[in-house]
Design a protein around this motif. Structure first.
Motif, PDB file in Angstrom:
ATOM      1  N   LYS A 117       8.973   8.226  -4.381  1.00 42.37           N
ATOM      2  CA  LYS A 117       9.811   8.360  -3.190  1.00 42.37           C
ATOM      3  C   LYS A 117       8.965   8.529  -1.927  1.00 42.37           C
ATOM      4  CE  LYS A 117      13.937  10.332  -5.401  1.00 42.37           C
ATOM      5  NZ  LYS A 117      14.839  11.506  -5.443  1.00 42.37           N
ATOM      6  N   GLN A 118       7.820   9.194  -2.067  1.00 45.81           N
ATOM      7  CA  GLN A 118       6.915   9.340  -0.919  1.00 45.81           C
ATOM      8  C   GLN A 118       6.521   7.974  -0.379  1.00 45.81           C
ATOM      9  OE1 GLN A 118       5.654  11.985   0.692  1.00 45.81           O
ATOM     10  NE2 GLN A 118       6.200  13.727  -0.587  1.00 45.81           N
ATOM     11  N   GLY A 119       6.188   7.080  -1.301  1.00 48.51           N
ATOM     12  CA  GLY A 119       5.795   5.732  -0.886  1.00 48.51           C
ATOM     13  C   GLY A 119       6.934   4.970  -0.241  1.00 48.51           C
ATOM     14  N   TRP A 120       8.138   5.095  -0.796  1.00 52.24           N
ATOM     15  CA  TRP A 120       9.270   4.372  -0.231  1.00 52.24           C
ATOM     16  C   TRP A 120       9.669   4.916   1.134  1.00 52.24           C
ATOM     17  CZ3 TRP A 120       9.858  -0.200  -1.757  1.00 52.24           C
ATOM     18  CH2 TRP A 120       9.736  -0.582  -3.098  1.00 52.24           C
ATOM     19  N   VAL A 121       9.442   6.204   1.370  1.00 56.60           N
ATOM     20  CA  VAL A 121       9.710   6.769   2.704  1.00 56.60           C
ATOM     21  C   VAL A 121       8.810   6.101   3.745  1.00 56.60           C
ATOM     22  CG1 VAL A 121       9.350   8.836   4.123  1.00 56.60           C
ATOM     23  CG2 VAL A 121      10.654   8.993   2.008  1.00 56.60           C
ATOM     24  N   ILE A 122       7.525   5.994   3.439  1.00 57.19           N
ATOM     25  CA  ILE A 122       6.591   5.348   4.366  1.00 57.19           C
ATOM     26  C   ILE A 122       6.965   3.884   4.561  1.00 57.19           C
ATOM     27  CG2 ILE A 122       4.176   4.742   4.762  1.00 57.19           C
ATOM     28  CD1 ILE A 122       4.731   7.726   4.937  1.00 57.19           C
ATOM     29  N   PHE A 123       7.271   3.181   3.456  1.00 57.52           N
ATOM     30  CA  PHE A 123       7.636   1.769   3.553  1.00 57.52           C
ATOM     31  C   PHE A 123       8.908   1.600   4.376  1.00 57.52           C
ATOM     32  CE2 PHE A 123      10.042  -1.905   2.065  1.00 57.52           C
ATOM     33  CZ  PHE A 123       9.106  -2.918   2.165  1.00 57.52           C
ATOM     34  N   SER A 124       9.901   2.459   4.162  1.00 56.27           N
ATOM     35  CA  SER A 124      11.177   2.347   4.880  1.00 56.27           C
ATOM     36  C   SER A 124      10.986   2.542   6.381  1.00 56.27           C
ATOM     37  CB  SER A 124      12.181   3.373   4.343  1.00 56.27           C
ATOM     38  OG  SER A 124      12.442   3.147   2.971  1.00 56.27           O
ATOM     39  N   ALA A 125      10.150   3.508   6.750  1.00 59.89           N
ATOM     40  CA  ALA A 125       9.889   3.735   8.175  1.00 59.89           C
ATOM     41  C   ALA A 125       9.208   2.516   8.795  1.00 59.89           C
ATOM     42  CB  ALA A 125       9.012   4.977   8.347  1.00 59.89           C
ATOM     43  N   MET A 126       8.238   1.953   8.082  1.00 60.02           N
ATOM     44  CA  MET A 126       7.565   0.756   8.579  1.00 60.02           C
ATOM     45  C   MET A 126       8.534  -0.411   8.715  1.00 60.02           C
ATOM     46  SD  MET A 126       4.022   0.784   6.384  1.00 60.02           S
ATOM     47  CE  MET A 126       2.644   1.866   6.773  1.00 60.02           C
ATOM     48  N   MET A 127       9.366  -0.617   7.686  1.00 57.02           N
ATOM     49  CA  MET A 127      10.286  -1.753   7.702  1.00 57.02           C
ATOM     50  C   MET A 127      11.348  -1.605   8.782  1.00 57.02           C
ATOM     51  SD  MET A 127      11.065  -4.707   6.625  1.00 57.02           S
ATOM     52  CE  MET A 127      10.152  -5.005   5.112  1.00 57.02           C
ATOM     53  N   LEU A 138       0.801  -1.228   0.000  1.00 58.26           N
ATOM     54  CA  LEU A 138       0.000   0.000   0.000  1.00 58.26           C
ATOM     55  C   LEU A 138       0.839   1.286   0.000  1.00 58.26           C
ATOM     56  CD1 LEU A 138      -3.145  -0.702   2.199  1.00 58.26           C
ATOM     57  CD2 LEU A 138      -3.090   0.065  -0.178  1.00 58.26           C
ATOM     58  N   PRO A 139       1.966   1.364   0.732  1.00 59.70           N
ATOM     59  CA  PRO A 139       2.769   2.587   0.630  1.00 59.70           C
ATOM     60  C   PRO A 139       3.230   2.883  -0.793  1.00 59.70           C
ATOM     61  CG  PRO A 139       3.430   1.337   2.564  1.00 59.70           C
ATOM     62  CD  PRO A 139       2.464   0.475   1.810  1.00 59.70           C
TER      63      PRO A 139
END
Length: 562
Positions: A278-288, A266-267
């Protein structure tokens, strides 16, 4: 080998994020794409059947009202079916009607995507109830969460448009995501020896000559949507620790990926909506990042074993295997535990009540944060809520009006975000306190020590986070626990949903502001750090004292030998 197993699953997940996230974007972007030719005819039939030939965009209020009304109707139908299940078909084991407060708890649990089970599936529900109520609500609750998440993303990323049509999103979530994926996973599980039958309980004779009854049923079909929809309610009381629900290591990996892939993708979908991957990968990176911290913690804690047993010179080379299945071991049990509470699924392949104190703290902490991937849309929405809060705080520190995706964040949005953030700890801590000061609450606690505090805290945390897993040592099938956890599940699900839809609706109406040199960027490593810090600081301020009284105090007691 345990670490290798976990790394392989993580790599497979990361590889699936982009293709699955892209597919989700095509489903909900409402732009013409190839999937229309496959699913369009059946969807047009459904739209015609429910009188939805025209699907105009909705305001946030109408979207929320449509969502609530749909859920209320599903709750009413499900309540009636469970109260009358003894008189309904497909009940070969002659299971009676469900008690009133337990029925209330069950229908609320499954419509809120919590799946907290105060009953044992094989003895409390008929096959008809398992399929027409439990499986049905596993589909609809997941589709509801997905729809709200997509509406929220539309509201904060699109310029001056509506938030979409709830009924269209709800139908597409079923026809293009959950139904086809559930069919595929069901066939895989059946091929791997998970039962799928309408035959009654088997009567067999053991090698010792003792007659035994073995429960079976339509297990595989429920298991598939149980994980795909991050539901977690098991066909059997032992959930995915039962060999019929989760026979081997391969089914264990399939179940882990089933409940993890969609929330993790979803991110990336959000990044496509924002026209900035990049917005999506920022959210994914924080979650991971948060996920890996929790995974390392629980794996290390279980591998080190119980300090009290280690002092007795017992061979602890295998770690703490109490409550775990030997067919999974420490690694797959730790990974499953971390994923099921990160994705707010609630399914378990080991008993969380028997985890070491620090190991048991991990699923509890993930549910308290409720944004480490999260359930169907919940994790993304909550993490974006923290992103908005992080931008606001950063703006205050530099004396600039905070902006996010070209919209100014003003007091109205922050008040709504504050409601969503503060409601979560309030309903957990307030009900936990009530349970400890009333005889009805204390009567269910089976451990008088610090672990008893963890049992109660975990139960209400799981209810508020709409997770559904439990410290099964708690005797929770009583009117007090059925009603209080039912109310917590309602508040935990719908207050945050409505508040965040209101935030998206407010931002959707605002004039878009182009980026300038002074715009605070939210698609780089700096903002990833700010986002992680915001989540951890808010989580620590609200929940750390309670965690200290429960799992941390228990760990210190065991380590001290008292």
């Amino acid at each position: 080998m345990g670490i290798v197993q976990m790394v392989i699953v993580l790599l497979v997940l990361v590889l699936l994020v982009k293709p699955v996230g892209t597919y989700l974007y095509h489903v909900f972007s409402n732009e013409p794409n190839k999937t229309d030719r496959i699913f369009g005819p059946s969807e047009r039939f459904i739209y015609a059947l429910i009188g939805l030939n025209r699907r105009p965009g909705m305001s946030w209020k109408r979207y929320a009202a449509s969502m609530l009304l749909t859920n209320i109707v599903l709750v009413a139908v499900s309540y009636i079916l469970l109260r009358l299940q003894q008189s309904l078909p497909l009940n070969p084991n002659d299971i009676g009607n469900m008690e009133q407060t337990l029925t209330f708890n069950t229908v609320i649990s499954f419509i809120t995507n919590t799946n907290l089970q105060h009953y044992s599936g094989e003895t409390g529900l008929s096959y008809f109830s398992q399929m027409a109520v439990i499986t049905m609500m596993m589909f609809t609750s997941a589709a509801t969460g997905f729809s709200v998440a997509v509406a929220f993303v539309r509201g904060i990323t699109q310029k001056g448009r509506t938030m979409g049509n709830f009924f269209e999103d709800f139908v597409k979530a079923h026809t293009r995501i959950f139904l086809p994926a559930a069919v595929i996973i069901t066939l895989l599980l059946v091929a791997l020896q998970v039962p799928q039958t309408l035959h009654s309980t088997l009567s067999v004779t053991s090698l010792e000559g003792v007659a035994q009854s073995i429960a079976i049923g339509p297990v595989a079909s429920l298991e598939s949507i149980k994980h795909l929809g991050t539901n977690g309610g098991g066909f059997f009381g032992a959930n995915s620790a039962h060999p019929f629900e989760n026979p081997n290591g391969l089914t264990n990996v399939i179940e882990i990926l089933s409940m993890w892939v969609l929330p993790a993708a979803l991110p990336y979908t959000y990044g496509l909506f924002a026209r900035n991957k990049k917005q999506g990968w920022v959210i994914f990176s924080a979650m991971m990042f948060l996920f890996l911290v929790f995974l390392i913690t629980v794996y290390s804690a279980e591998l080190c074993g119980n300090p009290a047993l280690n002092r007795l010179d017992i061979d602890a080379s295998q770690g703490s295997m109490e409550g775990k299945e030997v067919r999974f071991g420490i690694a797959q049990s730790a990974l499953f535990t971390t994923v099921t509470t990160a994705a707010t699924t609630g399914t378990v392949n080991n008993m969380h009540d028997t985890l070491t104190p620090l190991g048991g703290m991990v699923p509890m902490a993930e549910m308290m944060l409720n944004c480490v991937f999260g359930g169907k849309g919940v994790g993304l929405v909550n993490m974006l809520m923290y992103a908005l809060l992080g931008v606001f705080l950063a703006g205050l520190m530099v004396g600039r009006t905070p902006e996010f995706l070209g919209r100014k964040i003003e007091p109205r949005e922050m008040k709504l975000i504050a409601i969503a953030i503060l409601m979560h700890p309030f309903i957990i801590l307030a009900t936990t306190a009530i349970a400890f000061v009333t005889d009805l609450g204390k009567g269910a606690i089976t451990n008088p020590g610090f672990h008893g505090i963890s049992q109660v805290l975990y139960e209400y945390t799981s209810s508020a986070a709409n997770n559904g897993s439990g410290f099964e040592g708690l005797a929770d099938n009583t009117p007090f626990w059925n009603i209080t956890t039912g109310l917590v599940m309602i508040l935990g699900r719908y207050i945050s949903m409505i508040a965040m839809l209101a935030v998206a609706g407010s931002l959707c109406r605002k004039q878009w502001i182009p980026e300038t040199v002074g715009t605070f960027r939210t698609d780089n490593k700096l903002f990833t750090g700010i986002l992680i810090g915001t989540v951890l600081i808010i989580g620590a301020l609200t929940f750390l004292p309670a965690i200290v009284l429960g799992p941390i105090a228990e760990q210190l007691t065991l380590a001290d030998g008292r």
